[in-house]
Design an enzyme around this catalytic site. Structure first.
Site, short mmCIF file in Angstrom:
data_model
loop_
_atom_site.label_atom_id
_atom_site.label_comp_id
_atom_site.label_asym_id
_atom_site.label_seq_id
_atom_site.Cartn_x
_atom_site.Cartn_y
_atom_site.Cartn_z
N ASP A 100 0.83 -1.21 0.00
CA ASP A 100 0.00 0.00 0.00
C ASP A 100 0.87 1.27 0.00
OD1 ASP A 100 -2.08 1.75 0.32
OD2 ASP A 100 -2.88 0.83 2.15
N GLY A 136 -5.20 3.25 -7.87
CA GLY A 136 -5.48 3.41 -9.29
C GLY A 136 -4.79 4.59 -9.93
N ASP A 152 -10.49 4.04 -1.46
CA ASP A 152 -11.08 3.05 -0.55
C ASP A 152 -12.60 2.97 -0.66
OD1 ASP A 152 -8.50 2.93 0.25
OD2 ASP A 152 -8.91 3.23 2.39
C1 GLA Z 1 -5.41 2.25 2.73
C2 GLA Z 1 -5.91 1.11 1.86
C3 GLA Z 1 -6.97 0.34 2.62
C4 GLA Z 1 -6.39 -0.18 3.93
C5 GLA Z 1 -5.83 0.97 4.75
C6 GLA Z 1 -5.07 0.48 5.97
O1 GLA Z 1 -6.39 3.21 2.95
O2 GLA Z 1 -6.41 1.58 0.65
O3 GLA Z 1 -7.46 -0.74 1.85
O4 GLA Z 1 -5.38 -1.12 3.64
O5 GLA Z 1 -4.94 1.75 3.98
O6 GLA Z 1 -4.46 1.50 6.66
#
Ligand code: GLA
Length: 511
Positions: A275, A314, A335
């Site tokens: 991430d 994305g 998200d």
């Molecule tokens: C980001 C990701 C989420 C999740 C959070 C965790 O926002 O996009 O899917 O993994 O971090 O902190």
């Protein structure tokens, strides 16, 4: 000569007094210049850390504030002499994020108050002086030249499983993961194809003297946990970030990529969600490919097959290069939240990405929110159908121990899952749209097709699909209603269905 020495004495004297004045101001009680740190201990043994690196000149304060994945420049300060309001700003992609901190000097400490969002509760903390440079962003490491990372052979169909974030967020722990593995192995999900039990953010502790990552108190024995999940015939996933910090502010893999990949392999990890988070403070979107390639290489080098799932929301047209960095799946959006609006906004915006999906490499519109309470049964069917048409990863995000029969029937609809998992791996796309009515179709193996008639409106509606829109010359000889679980007898040039509000009729057409 005499005249000269008189003047020089005056200059020296003035400089001396100015110097004294300067030090008097600098060391006065209300001078906030310096590095400050506030540590708020958490139950998992880690601390939420905020750094305020401040420079005060008169009543103006500049500098930086660093917290979790965010690194703000102080762009505005008001107040004084004891209490200041600081405004921090940072760019998050194309959007500016702003925060407001109130800082008050009390003796040797700074009392700090802020809100995560303007409408959320006030967070108060006490900051103390920290050594200069502590908490600053590390130096930007050079990036490798681009090359093609060999395919790891995994994810020939979209990954299926569960992920902790949507339901548990920072409350995920060893017990919860074991409980989800137990549930998945006994409630029919495993037989339906769900396989991965994935730990998201907040499992990390600190690094040991050799730089090895150590889980926090919530995960006392990661290898033991992986063994347990494997003993259930399932696989286990983990989460990290290419940045120094994850999105929740935990330890990321920055500068430790190979070491972390080795650690995951030694624990028996089968899946990594990687991430972007804090990497945004060191690298630009154009650097993403090289940054993600680094971990793609590291995972291969670890010697264990580890599914590689990219999460950078994305950006940078990730679908165009993700496969070349070894990515098996890549998030195509920000998200998801547990609401019809969020799910529909994300899901129905996925048109046009079909050409980039193929066995081993999938577009990922984020995890499922089915069963988390924010959507009706019909809305949840839309969610599941759309994700199946999109050949999306199916990662349940609910508490698998407490599923109602209706939710279980949605997540365990094997006919819908079969569409998602079709072996040809051709992602579907929208074929028509009229107001709130959308028709999406997906080509399946053996010359079959899946067609979904979606009603995004808040009243029931009739939706008609002409066979010619699906490239068919005549009525398909076989049709199956995948939510009604029944065969249909079709005739004529088209099919019309009554579709409930926020609902779907999903057909498989055969020959
Ligand atoms: C980001 C990701 C989420 C999740 C959070 C965790 O926002 O996009 O899917 O993994 O971090 O902190």
């Amino acid at each position: 000569m005499k005249r000269f020495s008189f003047e020089s004495r005056t200059v020296v004297r003035t400089a001396f007094f100015l110097g004294l004045l300067f030090f008097a101001i600098r060391s006065s009680a209300d001078d906030l210049t310096g590095n400050w740190v506030a540590r708020s201990p958490q139950a998992d043994g880690t601390s939420r850390v905020t750094y305020l690196d401040l420079k005060q000149v008169g009543s103006r304060i500049t500098g930086h504030i660093r917290v979790t994945q965010f690194y703000y420049n102080i762009v505005e300060s008001t107040g004084g002499p004891d209490t200041f309001i600081l405004t921090g700003s940072m760019m998050d992609g194309h959007n500016e994020r702003r925060v407001r901190y109130e800082v008050r000097r009390v003796g040797d400490a700074l009392h700090v108050a802020t809100r995560r969002r303007p409408d959320s509760e006030l967070i108060e903390m006490v900051a103390h002086r920290a050594p200069a440079g502590e908490g600053a962003l590390p130096a930007r490491l050079p990036l490798p030249a681009l090359h093609d990372v060999p395919d790891n052979g995994l994810a020939r169909t979209p990954p299926m499983g569960w992920n902790s974030w949507n339901k548990f967020a920072e409350r995920v722990d060893d017990r919860a993961v074991r409980a989800m593995a137990d549930a998945m192995a006994s409630n029919g999900m495993k037989e339906a194809g769900y396989q991965y039990v994935n730990i998201d953010d907040t499992w990390q502790g600190s690094r040991d003297a050799q730089g090895n990552i150590i889980p926090n108190k919530k995960f006392p024995d990661m290898k033991g946990l992986a063994d347990y999940v494997h003993s259930k015939g399932l696989k286990i996933g983990i989460y990290s970030s290419p940045g120094p910090k994850t999105c929740a502010g935990y330890e990321g893999s920055y500068g430790h990529e190979e070491q972390d990949a080795k650690t995951y392999a030694a624990w028996g990890i089968d899946y990594l969600k990687y991430d972007w988070c804090d990497a945004r403070n060191l690298y630009a979107d154009e650097d993403m490919q090289a940054v993600y390639q680094k971990m793609g290489d590291a995972l291969l080098k670890s010697g264990r097959p580890i599914l590689y799932s990219l999460c950078q929301y994305g950006r940078a047209e990730v679908w165009k290069w993700s496969a070349t960095v070894g990515g098996n799946a890549w998030r195509t959006t920000g998200d998801i939240r547990d609401s019809w609006e969020s799910m529909a906004k994300i899901g129905f915006a996925q048109d046009g990405l079909a050409p980039f999906a193929k066995p081993g490499h999938w577009n990922d519109p984020d995890m499922l929110e089915i069963g988390n309470g924010g959507m009706t049964e019909e809305e949840s069917k839309v969610h599941m159908t759309l994700w199946a048409v999109l050949a999306a990863p199916l990662l349940a995000g609910n508490d698998l121990r407490e599923m109602s029969p209706a939710i279980a029937a949605i997540l365990l609809n094997t006919e819908v899952i079969a569409v998602d998992q079709d072996k040809e791996g051709k992602q579907g796309d929208r074929i028509s749209k009229s107001g709130d009515r959308e028709i999406w179709a997906r080509t399946l193996s053996d010359n079959q097709q899946a067609v979904a008639l979606f009603n995004r409106g808040s009243a029931a509606a009739e939706i008609t699909v002409p066979w010619s829109d699906l490239g068919l010359k005549s009525t398909p000889p076989r049709a199956r209603d995948l939510w009604g679980h029944k065969d249909l007898n079709l005739s004529g040039q088209q099919y019309t269905a009554a579709v409930p509000a926020h609902g779907v009729v999903f057909l498989r057409l055969g020959n």
